[in-house]
Design an enzyme around this catalytic site. Structure first.
Site, PDB file in Angstrom:
ATOM      1  N   ALA A  28      61.764  18.651  11.745  1.00  0.00           N
ATOM      2  CA  ALA A  28      62.954  17.813  11.655  1.00  0.00           C
ATOM      3  C   ALA A  28      63.439  17.665  10.218  1.00  0.00           C
ATOM      4  O   ALA A  28      64.650  17.725   9.953  1.00  0.00           O
ATOM      5  CB  ALA A  28      62.663  16.436  12.263  1.00  0.00           C
TER       6      ALA A  28
ATOM      7  N   SER B 184      56.873  17.461  14.029  1.00  0.00           N
ATOM      8  CA  SER B 184      58.027  16.743  14.577  1.00  0.00           C
ATOM      9  C   SER B 184      58.125  16.934  16.076  1.00  0.00           C
ATOM     10  O   SER B 184      58.466  16.013  16.820  1.00  0.00           O
ATOM     11  CB  SER B 184      59.320  17.251  13.917  1.00  0.00           C
TER      12      SER B 184
ATOM     13  N   TRP C 176      55.797  17.275  18.120  1.00  0.00           N
ATOM     14  CA  TRP C 176      54.728  16.560  18.808  1.00  0.00           C
ATOM     15  C   TRP C 176      55.023  15.075  18.935  1.00  0.00           C
ATOM     16  O   TRP C 176      54.329  14.362  19.643  1.00  0.00           O
ATOM     17  CB  TRP C 176      53.410  16.759  18.068  1.00  0.00           C
ATOM     18  N   ALA C 177      56.027  14.591  18.196  1.00  0.00           N
ATOM     19  CA  ALA C 177      56.270  13.151  18.120  1.00  0.00           C
ATOM     20  C   ALA C 177      56.764  12.623  19.460  1.00  0.00           C
ATOM     21  O   ALA C 177      57.866  12.932  19.900  1.00  0.00           O
ATOM     22  CB  ALA C 177      57.295  12.845  17.024  1.00  0.00           C
TER      23      ALA C 177
ATOM     24  N   GLY D 222      59.507   7.101  18.947  1.00  0.00           N
ATOM     25  CA  GLY D 222      60.945   7.159  18.784  1.00  0.00           C
ATOM     26  C   GLY D 222      61.440   7.124  17.358  1.00  0.00           C
ATOM     27  O   GLY D 222      60.740   7.481  16.421  1.00  0.00           O
TER      28      GLY D 222
ATOM     29  N   GLU E  48      57.762  -1.420  19.690  1.00  0.00           N
ATOM     30  CA  GLU E  48      56.512  -0.831  19.216  1.00  0.00           C
ATOM     31  C   GLU E  48      55.849  -1.789  18.244  1.00  0.00           C
ATOM     32  O   GLU E  48      56.456  -2.768  17.790  1.00  0.00           O
ATOM     33  CB  GLU E  48      56.760   0.541  18.587  1.00  0.00           C
TER      34      GLU E  48
ATOM     35  N   HIS F 247      45.977   6.699  14.011  1.00  0.00           N
ATOM     36  CA  HIS F 247      46.564   6.160  15.231  1.00  0.00           C
ATOM     37  C   HIS F 247      45.446   5.680  16.149  1.00  0.00           C
ATOM     38  O   HIS F 247      44.462   6.390  16.356  1.00  0.00           O
ATOM     39  CB  HIS F 247      47.398   7.237  15.928  1.00  0.00           C
TER      40      HIS F 247
ATOM     41  N   ARG G 116      48.819  -0.755  13.130  1.00  0.00           N
ATOM     42  CA  ARG G 116      47.921   0.325  13.533  1.00  0.00           C
ATOM     43  C   ARG G 116      46.598   0.328  12.788  1.00  0.00           C
ATOM     44  O   ARG G 116      45.553   0.627  13.364  1.00  0.00           O
ATOM     45  CB  ARG G 116      48.631   1.673  13.330  1.00  0.00           C
TER      46      ARG G 116
ATOM     47  N   HIS H 125      46.739  10.455  11.845  1.00  0.00           N
ATOM     48  CA  HIS H 125      48.058  10.659  12.444  1.00  0.00           C
ATOM     49  C   HIS H 125      49.159  10.905  11.424  1.00  0.00           C
ATOM     50  O   HIS H 125      49.966  11.812  11.589  1.00  0.00           O
ATOM     51  CB  HIS H 125      48.406   9.452  13.304  1.00  0.00           C
TER      52      HIS H 125
ATOM     53  N   GLU I 255      57.303  13.976   5.762  1.00  0.00           N
ATOM     54  CA  GLU I 255      55.947  13.487   5.535  1.00  0.00           C
ATOM     55  C   GLU I 255      55.330  14.032   4.255  1.00  0.00           C
ATOM     56  O   GLU I 255      54.433  13.418   3.680  1.00  0.00           O
ATOM     57  CB  GLU I 255      55.049  13.833   6.728  1.00  0.00           C
TER      58      GLU I 255
ATOM     59  N   ARG J  90      52.571   2.728   7.507  1.00  0.00           N
ATOM     60  CA  ARG J  90      53.885   3.023   8.081  1.00  0.00           C
ATOM     61  C   ARG J  90      54.184   2.135   9.286  1.00  0.00           C
ATOM     62  O   ARG J  90      53.370   1.991  10.188  1.00  0.00           O
ATOM     63  CB  ARG J  90      53.921   4.488   8.508  1.00  0.00           C
TER      64      ARG J  90
ATOM     65  N   LEU K 187      60.456   9.495  11.563  1.00  0.00           N
ATOM     66  CA  LEU K 187      61.537  10.416  11.904  1.00  0.00           C
ATOM     67  C   LEU K 187      62.839   9.974  11.254  1.00  0.00           C
ATOM     68  O   LEU K 187      63.621  10.803  10.772  1.00  0.00           O
ATOM     69  CB  LEU K 187      61.696  10.518  13.421  1.00  0.00           C
TER      70      LEU K 187
END
Length: 572
Positions: A24, A52, A54-55, A58, A122, A236, A281, A342, A366, A377, A383
């Site tokens: 991305a 990207s 795999w994300a 959102g 989230e 994660h 997280r 992650h 990243e 984060r 994203l």
């Protein structure tokens, strides 16, 4: 950008901009660069395997009337544990809605409800501001960007082209060295943009694809650019943990919709956390690790049943499909999970224009440390960070060309740069299986020493061992030949040498990144965000500073807001 064209030898040696990375960040960069520039987009893999894609989660943006920029900003700063750069956070929060509109114009298929964009909650968000495309948001994003990239004039995309090192002369990045087929050669560029992703594959347990080896960070550091905050890795909490299966990410959005973490007896391992299942997280991951240690187990459980079958089927089809392929049925039984590496909050230090400390070099995604994420984060900001900072490159101004930049040279015409060619002599004296074993051992060590919990004495011993291992690797004849290759020269490889070079390069870059990570983790003698030291478990006010590393300089700290900017460009 037809598939057959990508497999042809790359003839051009001069470009306005070379973008490294096909996810991305790289695609959005190509779309946002000023029109009229000749742009080359390269990625080392022939298949579209970027992180990207795999994300599942959102894209965070303020789109609902009950939400606000103030709330998004405060949530980001709180999650970042005191290390976010406020200017960078403000830029992201305020530019995010416009980036959503841009994606809608590109045909991004966001989920909708009641005639508008659907949002979900989230962890650590105060409002439902996370936009989704079911549970494959990254894949849908990359699909939309790739469709548009095919329409951009003067953009060429090449897969299977491995960036080896940056070309630096007169204090400026002039291009890069690449492995192109059976040749190692140089590409001249007026600017290079690193969009190569993070280094999550450095850890044995990770949600990242195998190509996430931190190449961009390693290359930038080797070229003399500043890297920052590499000790901060986000683990994660909920990666699928099934013997023999990849550590597939189970999106945090399932907990936002009601899924619950439980141990073998059905008790919550996060009940003591203020946010429970939706706490930040780093806190959730540590709580899970400690519960597993106390109960002497390798996994805990995630119960998706509270979401309800209909919503699960509608909102999380990718997760359900993957679980069912592995013989699991989340609608009837909790699934096994555990933390895994992650996302890397640190990276190549950049300013608000995506510029690094090395003139001519930029970084997006990243691979970059923009200051948005701080020490931890906020979910679904990553994203959006790609989109916002790629957009900053729309105002890119380039140094005067130092060589031919005409369309004729772009296809290898008579203005192409003169080049001398030599045959590589490096013997194929290493078994690729042995190199793979060395990489596997490195990943186990990084997980053990620099994973969810760290200890100073173990970090110091690992740092000494890693430095010795890298020193020994540098004696590899093929790698020495690459180091001696001057701009304007090409090195021709045999097929066997080519097959050997790729894993050797991965090992070298991963060792470089591991040394930088472990050095930063040993240096920061406190616990903050994604960095937790069992021998320094509290957060210290005097450590509320960035960690900065640069080649041939001692590791040091920098105050918040001191965002790295390049010095005067000698070619401007």
């Amino acid at each position: 950008m037809a598939a057959d064209a990508r497999s042809q030898p790359l003839l051009a040696s001069h470009w306005d901009v070379v973008v490294v990375g096909g996810g991305a960040a790289g695609l959005m960069t190509c779309l946002e660069l000023p029109v009229g520039l000749r742009v080359l987009l390269i990625s080392k893999d022939r298949a579209p395997l970027s992180a990207s894609r795999w994300a599942q989660g959102g894209i965070a943006a303020v789109t609902r009337p009950e939400d606000s920029f103030t709330s998004h900003r405060q949530d980001t700063l709180k999650a970042g544990a005191g290390l976010c750069d406020p200017q960078a956070v403000e830029l992201l929060v305020r530019q995010a809605p416009a980036c959503v509109e841009r994606l809608l114009q590109l045909g991004m298929a966001f989920d909708r409800s009641n005639g508008g964009l659907s949002t979900t909650l989230e962890a650590a968000h105060s409002h439902r501001r996370v936009l989704h495309a079911q549970d494959r948001t990254g894949g849908a994003l990359v699909d939309a960007l790739e469709r548009e990239a095919k329409r951009r004039p003067l953009l060429e995309q090449r897969q299977g082209l491995l960036a080896l090192k940056l070309w630096v002369e007169r204090g400026r990045c002039q291009g890069l060295q690449v492995l192109d087929g059976l040749q190692v050669r140089w590409l001249r560029a007026r600017a290079v943009v690193l969009a190569s992703g993070g280094g999550g594959h450095l850890f044995e347990k990770t949600t990242n694809p195998a190509q996430a080896t931190g190449d961009g960070v390693a290359m930038a550091w080797q070229a003399g650019a500043q890297v920052r905050d590499l000790e901060f890795v986000q683990f994660h909490p909920t990666a699928l943990m099934l013997a023999g299966a990849p550590h597939f990410l189970i999106s945090e959005a399932v907990r936002g919709e009601g899924a619950r973490l439980v141990d073998h007896s059905g008790q919550s391992p996060v009940a003591q956390l203020a946010g429970g299942d939706l706490a930040p997280r780093d806190q959730v991951s540590r709580a899970l690790v400690r519960t597993m240690q106390e109960q002497k187990v390798d996994q805990l459980w995630l119960d998706l049943r509270p979401i309800g079958d209909a919503r699960l089927e509608r909102q999380f089809p990718t997760i359900l499909g993957r679980c069912r392929e592995l013989g699991l049925e989340p609608t009837t039984t909790p699934i096994p999970i555990a933390p895994a590496a992650h996302y890397w909050m640190g990276g190549v230090s950049t300013d608000l224009s995506a510029a690094t400390s090395l003139p001519g070099l930029y970084a997006v995604g990243e691979v970059a440390c923009t200051g948005v994420h701080g020490a931890n984060r906020l979910a679904s900001n990553s994203l959006m960070e790609c989109l916002v900072f790629a957009r900053q490159l729309g105002g890119l101004t380039l140094a005067d060309p130092d060589g031919p930049t005409t369309a004729e040279s772009a296809v290898g015409g008579p203005q192409s740069e003169p080049c001398t060619e030599a045959q590589a002599h490096g013997p194929v004296d290493r078994d690729n299986a042995a190199i793979a074993g060395q990489i596997a051992a490195l990943r186990r060590r990084c997980w053990r020493v620099a994973g969810v919990e760290r200890c100073g004495s173990e970090l110091r011993q690992a740092l000494a061992d890693l430095r010795l291992e890298k020193l020994e690797l540098e004696h590899e004849p093929l790698l020495r030949e690459l180091e001696q290759l001057e701009p304007g020269q090409r090195l021709v490889l045999s097929p066997a040498q080519r097959r050997r070079l790729e894993p050797l390069q991965d090992l070298r870059q991963m060792l470089t990144l591991a040394i930088l990570l472990v050095e930063a983790a040993e240096f920061r003698q406190e616990s903050r965000g994604g960095h937790f030291r069992t021998d320094a478990a509290s957060t210290q006010p005097f450590w509320q500073r960035h960690t900065v590393q640069q080649k041939d300089a001692a590791i040091q700290t920098a105050a918040l807001g001191q965002i790295s900017s390049p010095g005067p460009d000698p070619q401007r």
